[in-house]
Scaffold this motif. Structure first.
Motif, mmCIF file in Angstrom:
data_model
loop_
_atom_site.group_PDB
_atom_site.id
_atom_site.type_symbol
_atom_site.label_atom_id
_atom_site.label_comp_id
_atom_site.label_asym_id
_atom_site.label_seq_id
_atom_site.Cartn_x
_atom_site.Cartn_y
_atom_site.Cartn_z
ATOM 1 N N ALA A 11 0.831 -1.208 0.000
ATOM 2 C CA ALA A 11 0.000 0.000 0.000
ATOM 3 C C ALA A 11 0.867 1.260 0.000
ATOM 4 N N LYS A 12 1.943 1.243 0.771
ATOM 5 C CA LYS A 12 2.833 2.406 0.815
ATOM 6 C C LYS A 12 3.548 2.615 -0.516
ATOM 7 N N ALA A 16 -0.028 5.141 -0.655
ATOM 8 C CA ALA A 16 -0.973 5.342 0.441
ATOM 9 C C ALA A 16 -0.292 6.055 1.604
ATOM 10 N N SER A 17 -1.003 6.992 2.214
ATOM 11 C CA SER A 17 -0.475 7.693 3.385
ATOM 12 C C SER A 17 -0.645 6.816 4.620
ATOM 13 N N ASN A 18 -0.033 7.233 5.726
ATOM 14 C CA ASN A 18 -0.162 6.466 6.973
ATOM 15 C C ASN A 18 -1.615 6.377 7.419
ATOM 16 N N GLN A 67 -4.282 6.485 5.482
ATOM 17 C CA GLN A 67 -4.987 5.567 4.586
ATOM 18 C C GLN A 67 -4.647 4.110 4.895
ATOM 19 N N VAL A 68 -3.405 3.849 5.277
ATOM 20 C CA VAL A 68 -3.006 2.490 5.645
ATOM 21 C C VAL A 68 -3.785 2.026 6.876
ATOM 22 N N ARG A 99 -6.713 3.241 7.959
ATOM 23 C CA ARG A 99 -8.157 3.173 7.700
ATOM 24 C C ARG A 99 -8.541 2.051 6.751
ATOM 25 N N LYS A 100 -7.724 1.820 5.740
ATOM 26 C CA LYS A 100 -8.092 0.870 4.690
ATOM 27 C C LYS A 100 -7.548 -0.542 4.914
ATOM 28 N N ASP A 139 2.287 1.936 -3.353
ATOM 29 C CA ASP A 139 1.267 2.505 -4.241
ATOM 30 C C ASP A 139 0.924 3.941 -3.893
#
Length: 299
Positions: free
Chosen positions: A196-197, A201-203, A205-206, A208-209, A199
């Motif tokens: 995810a990182k 993704a912020s911390n 977003q990591v 939450r998702k 791609d």
């Protein structure tokens, strides 16, 4: 045939060993949990007291409970106490994410966060009672930075007493739930987070998702435990305020204790305990249904 018998004997031996290890805990549960619960059920329909004769009175205790102003106030305070549940879970998850990182001295922080959990509630209550007194450190700090203009006795003011107790409960419980979430975090495959990182993704977003969805079984467990603990809160209330001022901090567990061990009305106290148990069961079922709706397989 001999192999099958050996395999069957091996499994039987494992079961016996498992029961042997569980036996001490089960015996304690039967003696101090299950037996008192079973014994208290018929008491709820009597006027049992150590200073009078016992007789069957049917539903009179329950009728009295629903017209008891103090009991209604204690139920309201116990339900209000549930406000801390989501805050405990959110902060505990964030703390678990923080201490899950591989940085220097992280074991010290894990230990420090967990110290309040293993500290006696009486000791914690005495310390916070001193901190929140009119001449305590909290008033000094708040007056120094200009947040308040005069001293506040946080535990004696009916407008602040319950909220102060809720804060103490929040502070003491964070480390316990943090450790559970930490165990859940360490079971999450790091490949998912790293992908995810990569791609972008912020911390946030990591968390939450990825982290929160994968922690759902742990969130379910911790929410259920903390919810029951909030409704049954006793130690901090009993030690610091005993339900006062007035009935501003009176919770159901404290009121049940007062009726049973101070007024010696064990029949009425048993009826109150049964009503509170039904309330806890109702919220527990709601959490189970919500968990099922969320797509998480319950244990």
């Amino acid at each position: 045939m001999g192999k099958k018998r050996a395999l069957g004997y091996s499994r039987y031996s494992e079961v016996q060993t498992a029961w042997l290890f569980m036996a001490p805990g089960l015996i304690l549960l039967v003696l101090f949990t299950f037996w008192p619960i079973i014994y208290s059920l018929p008491l709820a329909f009597t006027n049992y007291s150590v200073i009078g004769e016992t007789s069957f009175i049917g539903l009179d205790n329950f009728k009295r409970a629903f017209s008891d102003v103090d009991f209604i106030a204690s139920i309201k305070n116990s339900l209000l106490y549930m406000i801390i549940v989501p805050f405990i879970q959110i902060i505990s998850i964030l703390m678990a994410v923080l201490v899950n990182r591989k940085i220097a001295g992280i074991k010290f922080f894990r230990t420090a966060y967990y110290i309040p959990v293993v500290t006696s509630m009486v000791a914690v209550a005495i310390i916070w009672g001193w901190l929140m007194s009119s001449n305590g450190v909290l008033n000094y700090l708040l007056m120094s930075i200009g947040i308040i203009d005069e001293k506040v006795n946080w535990l004696s003011d009916k407008d602040t007493a319950l909220w102060s107790l809720m804060f103490i409960t929040l502070w003491k419980g964070l480390g316990y739930y943090m450790m559970i979430y930490l165990a859940g975090l360490q079971a999450i495959p790091q490949d998912c987070i790293e992908a995810a990182k990569i791609d972008g993704a912020s911390n946030f977003q990591v968390i939450r998702k990825i982290i929160v969805p994968l922690l759902k079984p742990y969130i379910f467990l911790c929410t259920l435990v903390s919810l029951m603990g909030a409704i049954r809160v006793f130690d901090e209330v009993f030690v610091l305020t005993s339900g006062g001022p007035g009935n501003a901090t009176l919770t159901s567990s404290v009121y049940i204790y007062q009726q049973g061990f101070e007024q010696f009305e064990f029949g009425y106290s048993s009826a109150l305990g049964l009503i509170v148990s039904v309330i806890i069961i109702f919220f527990s079922i709601f959490i189970f249904l919500f968990n099922k709706r969320g797509g998480v397989n319950p244990y």
